[in-house]
Motif scaffolding. Sequence first.
Motif, PDB file in Angstrom:
ATOM      1  N   HIS A  20       0.824  -1.331  -0.044  1.00 51.32           N
ATOM      2  CA  HIS A  20       0.122  -0.077   0.096  1.00 51.32           C
ATOM      3  C   HIS A  20       0.815   1.184   0.243  1.00 51.32           C
ATOM      4  CE1 HIS A  20      -4.152   0.871   0.421  1.00 51.32           C
ATOM      5  NE2 HIS A  20      -4.148   1.844   1.343  1.00 51.32           N
ATOM      6  N   VAL A  21       1.867   1.317   0.895  1.00 54.80           N
ATOM      7  CA  VAL A  21       2.776   2.508   1.046  1.00 54.80           C
ATOM      8  C   VAL A  21       3.603   2.376  -0.349  1.00 54.80           C
ATOM      9  CG1 VAL A  21       4.875   3.265   2.134  1.00 54.80           C
ATOM     10  CG2 VAL A  21       2.934   2.491   3.422  1.00 54.80           C
ATOM     11  N   LEU A  22       4.154   1.545  -0.937  1.00 54.65           N
ATOM     12  CA  LEU A  22       4.824   1.592  -2.139  1.00 54.65           C
ATOM     13  C   LEU A  22       4.015   2.058  -3.267  1.00 54.65           C
ATOM     14  CD1 LEU A  22       6.591  -1.940  -2.224  1.00 54.65           C
ATOM     15  CD2 LEU A  22       7.724   0.432  -1.598  1.00 54.65           C
ATOM     16  N   VAL A  23       2.920   1.767  -3.445  1.00 55.21           N
ATOM     17  CA  VAL A  23       1.815   2.264  -4.280  1.00 55.21           C
ATOM     18  C   VAL A  23       1.622   3.912  -4.132  1.00 55.21           C
ATOM     19  CG1 VAL A  23      -0.563   2.395  -5.409  1.00 55.21           C
ATOM     20  CG2 VAL A  23       0.740   0.228  -4.883  1.00 55.21           C
ATOM     21  N   ARG A  24       1.039   4.236  -2.663  1.00 59.72           N
ATOM     22  CA  ARG A  24       1.286   5.492  -2.225  1.00 59.72           C
ATOM     23  C   ARG A  24       2.335   6.603  -2.732  1.00 59.72           C
ATOM     24  NH1 ARG A  24      -0.921   4.962   2.521  1.00 59.72           N
ATOM     25  NH2 ARG A  24       0.896   5.064   3.766  1.00 59.72           N
ATOM     26  N   LYS A  25       3.446   5.956  -2.549  1.00 59.24           N
ATOM     27  CA  LYS A  25       4.713   6.597  -2.851  1.00 59.24           C
ATOM     28  C   LYS A  25       5.256   6.796  -4.308  1.00 59.24           C
ATOM     29  CE  LYS A  25       6.745   6.833   1.843  1.00 59.24           C
ATOM     30  NZ  LYS A  25       7.227   8.053   2.021  1.00 59.24           N
ATOM     31  N   GLY A  26       4.586   6.038  -5.036  1.00 56.97           N
ATOM     32  CA  GLY A  26       4.666   5.914  -6.550  1.00 56.97           C
ATOM     33  C   GLY A  26       5.840   5.071  -6.873  1.00 56.97           C
ATOM     34  N   VAL A  27       6.375   4.241  -5.893  1.00 55.04           N
ATOM     35  CA  VAL A  27       7.503   3.154  -6.113  1.00 55.04           C
ATOM     36  C   VAL A  27       6.997   2.108  -7.135  1.00 55.04           C
ATOM     37  CG1 VAL A  27       9.028   1.663  -5.049  1.00 55.04           C
ATOM     38  CG2 VAL A  27       8.687   3.818  -4.018  1.00 55.04           C
ATOM     39  N   LEU A  28       5.852   1.664  -6.997  1.00 53.40           N
ATOM     40  CA  LEU A  28       5.202   0.580  -7.744  1.00 53.40           C
ATOM     41  C   LEU A  28       3.903   1.058  -8.152  1.00 53.40           C
ATOM     42  CD1 LEU A  28       6.388  -2.623  -5.897  1.00 53.40           C
ATOM     43  CD2 LEU A  28       7.081  -1.920  -8.043  1.00 53.40           C
ATOM     44  N   SER A  29       3.186   0.445  -9.060  1.00 49.59           N
ATOM     45  CA  SER A  29       1.882   0.905  -9.570  1.00 49.59           C
ATOM     46  C   SER A  29       1.073  -0.507  -8.886  1.00 49.59           C
ATOM     47  CB  SER A  29       1.539   0.878 -11.022  1.00 49.59           C
ATOM     48  OG  SER A  29       1.786  -0.214 -11.476  1.00 49.59           O
ATOM     49  N   ILE A  30      -0.348  -0.147  -8.868  1.00 49.32           N
ATOM     50  CA  ILE A  30      -1.161  -1.353  -8.400  1.00 49.32           C
ATOM     51  C   ILE A  30      -1.148  -2.389  -9.619  1.00 49.32           C
ATOM     52  CG2 ILE A  30      -3.566  -2.011  -8.306  1.00 49.32           C
ATOM     53  CD1 ILE A  30      -4.069   0.805  -6.886  1.00 49.32           C
ATOM     54  N   ASN A  72      -4.369  -5.111  -2.397  1.00 56.32           N
ATOM     55  CA  ASN A  72      -3.892  -4.471  -3.478  1.00 56.32           C
ATOM     56  C   ASN A  72      -4.791  -3.612  -4.145  1.00 56.32           C
ATOM     57  OD1 ASN A  72      -1.560  -3.546  -5.082  1.00 56.32           O
ATOM     58  ND2 ASN A  72      -2.449  -4.704  -6.965  1.00 56.32           N
ATOM     59  N   GLN A  73      -5.902  -4.260  -4.360  1.00 55.82           N
ATOM     60  CA  GLN A  73      -6.883  -3.604  -5.154  1.00 55.82           C
ATOM     61  C   GLN A  73      -7.898  -2.046  -4.310  1.00 55.82           C
ATOM     62  OE1 GLN A  73      -7.410  -3.859  -8.464  1.00 55.82           O
ATOM     63  NE2 GLN A  73      -5.845  -5.399  -8.036  1.00 55.82           N
ATOM     64  N   CYS A  74      -7.254  -2.152  -2.957  1.00 56.59           N
ATOM     65  CA  CYS A  74      -7.921  -0.879  -2.530  1.00 56.59           C
ATOM     66  C   CYS A  74      -7.334   0.176  -2.708  1.00 56.59           C
ATOM     67  CB  CYS A  74      -7.547  -1.254  -0.803  1.00 56.59           C
ATOM     68  SG  CYS A  74      -8.116  -2.565  -0.065  1.00 56.59           S
ATOM     69  N   GLN A  75      -7.847   1.242  -2.906  1.00 51.44           N
ATOM     70  CA  GLN A  75      -7.167   2.541  -3.181  1.00 51.44           C
ATOM     71  C   GLN A  75      -6.323   2.877  -2.078  1.00 51.44           C
ATOM     72  OE1 GLN A  75      -7.774   4.134  -6.091  1.00 51.44           O
ATOM     73  NE2 GLN A  75      -9.120   2.499  -6.517  1.00 51.44           N
ATOM     74  N   PRO A  76      -4.998   3.516  -2.506  1.00 47.74           N
ATOM     75  CA  PRO A  76      -3.992   3.797  -1.594  1.00 47.74           C
ATOM     76  C   PRO A  76      -4.410   5.037  -0.701  1.00 47.74           C
ATOM     77  CG  PRO A  76      -3.346   4.236  -4.091  1.00 47.74           C
ATOM     78  CD  PRO A  76      -4.603   3.734  -4.133  1.00 47.74           C
ATOM     79  N   GLU A  77      -5.412   5.723  -1.066  1.00 42.97           N
ATOM     80  CA  GLU A  77      -5.882   6.901   0.016  1.00 42.97           C
ATOM     81  C   GLU A  77      -6.559   6.214   1.144  1.00 42.97           C
ATOM     82  OE1 GLU A  77      -7.298   7.025  -3.394  1.00 42.97           O
ATOM     83  OE2 GLU A  77      -5.199   7.397  -4.172  1.00 42.97           O
TER      84      GLU A  77
END
Length: 101
Positions: A20-30, A72-77
């Motif tokens: 979740h954090v990796l997606v929120r920080k833009g390191v990886l995409s969903i 992973n399908q949960c929105q990062p926000e």
Amino acid sequence: MNVANLQLEGLLMAIASINHVLVRKGVLSIEEIDIALRKAEASETSEPRSDSMSASSRDAVNFPIRLLELANQCQPETDLPSFSKLARMVGQMKEPYNDQM
């Protein structure tokens, strides 16, 4: 409940939170995480040992992957659902195996 099960529950939620954090920080995409998890599930179901496993054993092997896929399908926000809610969702969405037995 078995202590090992509780440890695995904690580990899965930790991995889900890190993803979740990796997606929120833009390191990886969903999508990138989803692809990695789908590859993991595909490799488990195509293994030769998978043919000799019962459907419940294959469900057990794939459960953590499927739980992480749902998380992973949960929105990062938004906050992640609880383990019990994710586990219930895995049970509701699982597809039957085509056993040859």
